[in-house]
Design a protein around this motif. Structure first.
Motif, PDB file in Angstrom:
ATOM      1  N   ASP A 219       0.828  -1.200   0.000  1.00  0.00           N
ATOM      2  CA  ASP A 219       0.000   0.000   0.000  1.00  0.00           C
ATOM      3  C   ASP A 219       0.863   1.250   0.000  1.00  0.00           C
ATOM      4  N   ALA A 220       0.358   2.281  -0.655  1.00  0.00           N
ATOM      5  CA  ALA A 220       1.049   3.569  -0.632  1.00  0.00           C
ATOM      6  C   ALA A 220       0.360   4.454   0.386  1.00  0.00           C
ATOM      7  N   ILE A 221       1.136   5.074   1.246  1.00  0.00           N
ATOM      8  CA  ILE A 221       0.544   5.979   2.214  1.00  0.00           C
ATOM      9  C   ILE A 221       1.201   7.345   2.112  1.00  0.00           C
ATOM     10  N   HIS A 400       4.512  19.291   4.220  1.00  0.00           N
ATOM     11  CA  HIS A 400       4.307  18.769   2.876  1.00  0.00           C
ATOM     12  C   HIS A 400       4.122  17.264   2.911  1.00  0.00           C
ATOM     13  N   ILE A 401       3.444  16.780   1.883  1.00  0.00           N
ATOM     14  CA  ILE A 401       3.175  15.351   1.782  1.00  0.00           C
ATOM     15  C   ILE A 401       4.436  14.592   1.411  1.00  0.00           C
ATOM     16  N   ARG A 402       4.666  13.502   2.131  1.00  0.00           N
ATOM     17  CA  ARG A 402       5.693  12.546   1.741  1.00  0.00           C
ATOM     18  C   ARG A 402       4.994  11.222   1.482  1.00  0.00           C
ATOM     19  N   LEU A 403       5.528  10.469   0.567  1.00  0.00           N
ATOM     20  CA  LEU A 403       4.920   9.175   0.263  1.00  0.00           C
ATOM     21  C   LEU A 403       5.791   8.059   0.827  1.00  0.00           C
ATOM     22  N   ALA A 404       5.147   7.032   1.315  1.00  0.00           N
ATOM     23  CA  ALA A 404       5.887   5.885   1.836  1.00  0.00           C
ATOM     24  C   ALA A 404       5.085   4.641   1.516  1.00  0.00           C
ATOM     25  N   ARG A 405       5.710   3.500   1.690  1.00  0.00           N
ATOM     26  CA  ARG A 405       5.001   2.252   1.456  1.00  0.00           C
ATOM     27  C   ARG A 405       4.733   1.582   2.794  1.00  0.00           C
ATOM     28  N   GLY A 406       3.581   0.958   2.873  1.00  0.00           N
ATOM     29  CA  GLY A 406       3.204   0.352   4.133  1.00  0.00           C
ATOM     30  C   GLY A 406       2.551  -1.007   3.946  1.00  0.00           C
ATOM     31  N   ILE A 407       2.564  -1.778   5.016  1.00  0.00           N
ATOM     32  CA  ILE A 407       1.887  -3.071   5.049  1.00  0.00           C
ATOM     33  C   ILE A 407       0.743  -2.922   6.036  1.00  0.00           C
TER      34      ILE A 407
END
Length: 564
Positions: A219-221, A400-407
RNA sequence: CGGGGUAUAGCUCAGCCUGGUAGAGCGCUAGCUUUGGGAGCUAGAUGUCGAGAGUUCGAAUCCCUCUACCCCGACCA
């Protein structure tokens, strides 16, 4: 535990199709073994870890005031028909028959069963609120199980269901669970984020997912670097640009773009930036086609689009034939300027702030440059349509928005009265009337946490467990015990002493050579290692090394004991 | 469900194209040596080559059917 009496089954090789790190390491460490697609045996080592996670979850649920019960894994069809989910749940529902041909499913979730339980057990508002939970095996017949226990078909889940008289009361329990989940993941030693999520078809006001942060996450958060804001990318709001739309300065000009269809081709061919282009997609609306416009460097967020009133609850792109019929050109040349009046033009906030932009010419092989809203192109409505990108302003105005990946490892949900209504789960309220209960549900993927923790904590040698979920906290490695009785004696004594002190310790008395022993202990991720060897005994020391350390230290027996 | 791939020793895989009676590494058993980073040597055991049906003098290899598993995609209250 003595390893000589345990079944530790590490292996050097792993199937080529085990792709992600946690899957490979769990197989190599001998934590799990595959039985069939999406079905895994938890070997003794893996089970120790699973049980530790489970214990922490259970402890915190109890502390939060929830009450444990255990429901059947197999559930009768009739119950699922009461909520109309027997058909609706889809292919993930594993349906089975008994010897009398009566139909059942293997429970993928337990809203039906718990609500049935509640309607039989709860009669008065005085019994509320209540939160029941269980830790139990679920089965979802995933279309494509993958990544080992990360997305297995059979998995261990903690699911909780709360019952309330009012939405206010539900809201309080919801935040209680939110706090509890935060405490659970903190105790487990995981880096996580609670993110606002899409409530989906169920409705409901607020729902949060808990994600373990890992590059391999599915998932992208999106989260703010300047506040606590965090949301699933599906949900994250793309705010309007701060600047007003500039005034139009350029004349509308039709340019030939014979073969340039994509934004990349257009920007290269016309020497403009993608931020100066408007991308137009046609989707199937409730009554004919609908145009969705975003800036050239942005992408449509399909979840947001699906929620538009003009769309039937899903966003499906029109095919080429439909587009040619409606506009007379192929996809790739569509633009908002000069579209038929019957097509609503819904424009993303960022695209709506553009002036003098490039867009499709609605005729094959042409684009417009110098296009402007209102003057050249109609805006039916401005809406938030796009996916957020890294660097966007945070919706709460801070950072500001940062994007990360999550489980995704947890989800808290305000269900409302959907299930209680369908199953007529009511209590008598203060005025003596039947009152449909309001429900919340709260899930944690216990088995998935084990894999997620590894995704976040590993190195070249293997797993690096956060201490609370390690199979053992300390490993005692005995070197060449046969050569020197004093070595064995020292190891046994230390092992006994740690045991007395309640330290979760394992004694590696398998008699392996040192290399093999060290490699195993590192692979299975034991946080602390103490080596007992002839030369150490001679010097009166033990060699200590934490899993994360690069070097070991010589410690006295007392110093070792003081560590734990 | 669409596309692609795989199935051979306990495990990981080679062999298949070009048909000739089964291989490697790891693991396992026994012995000797070795003992601080996955030891060495010697001797061993282990196969319905996924299943079925064909072609052939002969099939792991070629053809057909089926099953299971994997990858990509769609899907994911």
């Amino acid at each position: 535990m003595r390893l000589s009496k345990f079944h530790l089954a590490t292996v050097k090789e792993v199937p080529a199709d085990a792709e992600i790190v946690s899957h490979r390491l769990m197989l190599r460490a001998g934590m799990i073994r595959k039985l069939a697609a999406g079905l895994y045996t938890w070997a003794p080592l893996g089970l120790r870890v699973l049980r530790k996670v489970e214990a922490i979850v259970r402890e915190e649920m109890n502390r939060a005031g929830a009450v444990e019960l255990l429901m059947p894994a197999v559930q009768p069809r009739e119950l699922w028909e009461e909520t109309e989910r027997w058909e609706r749940f889809g292919g993930q529902l594993l349906k089975i028959k008994d010897r009398k041909d009566a139909e059942y499913c293997f429970g993928p979730t337990h809203e039906e069963v718990i609500t049935d339980f509640a309607r039989a057990e709860l009669h008065s508002y005085k019994q509320l609120p209540l939160n029941f939970f269980q830790i139990q095996t679920k089965f979802r017949d995933e279309i494509r199980p993958r990544f080992g226990v990360m997305r297995a078909r059979e998995f261990l889940m903690k699911d909780a269901y709360s019952f309330h008289l009012s939405a206010d009361c539900l809201e309080r329990e919801y935040w209680n669970m939110y706090e509890t989940y935060s405490r659970i993941f903190t105790r487990l030693g995981l880096k996580f984020r609670a993110v606002q999520a899409d409530a989906g078809a169920i409705g409901g006001n607020v729902t949060h997912e808990f994600h373990v942060l890992a590059d391999s996450g599915e998932d992208a958060i999106a989260f703010s670097d300047g506040s606590e804001y965090a949301a699933n990318v599906e949900m994250a709001e793309a705010v309007a640009p701060l600047q007003e739309r500039p005034v139009a300065t350029a004349p509308l000009e039709r340019v030939a773009t014979p073969t340039q269809k994509t934004i990349d081709e257009i920007t290269a061919f016309l020497a403009v930036s993608s931020q100066a282009c408007v991308k137009t997609l046609l989707v199937r609306g409730c009554t004919g086609l609908v145009a969705l416009c975003v800036r050239g460097d942005h992408e449509i967020n399909e979840v947001k689009a699906a929620k538009l009133a003009e769309l039937p609850g899903e966003s499906v792109l029109a095919d080429e034939a439909e587009i040619i019929k409606a506009i007379g050109c192929k996809p790739g040349f569509i633009g908002p300027a000069g579209l038929p009046e019957s097509i609503p033009v819904i424009v993303d906030r960022s695209a709506a702030a553009l002036a003098d932009f490039v867009c499709g010419g609605n005729a094959d092989g042409t684009h417009y440059r110098g296009a402007n809203w209102d003057r050249d192109a109609r805006i039916t409505r401005v809406a938030d349509l796009r996916k957020v990108v890294d660097g966007d302003p945070s919706p709460d105005g801070k950072g500001h928005i940062r994007l990360a990946r999550g489980i995704e490892v947890g989800h808290v949900f305000q269900l409302g009265t959907k299930y209680a209504e369908a199953l007529k789960a009511t209590v008598i309220d203060q005025s003596g009337k039947n009152h449909v209960m309001t429900m919340g549900c709260y899930g944690i993927g216990v088995s998935r946490i084990v894999a997620a923790a590894i995704e976040q904590n590993f190195d070249a040698s293997g797993i690096v467990w956060p201490e609370p979920m390690a199979p053992w906290r300390v490993a005692l490695c005995v070197i060449n015990p046969k050569n020197d009785a004093a070595v064995t004696a020292a190891a046994e004594s230390l092992y006994a002493e740690l045991g007395v002190r309640g330290v979760d310790v394992v004694l590696d008395d398998r008699g392996l050579r040192p290399g093999g022993m060290f490699a195993d202990m590192e692979l299975i991720g034991i946080p602390h290692r103490v080596v007992i060897s002839e030369r150490g005994i001679a010097a009166g020391t033990f060699e200590y090394r934490a899993r994360r350390d690069s070097e070991s230290r010589q410690l006295s027996r007392d110093e070792v004991l003081a560590l734990f």
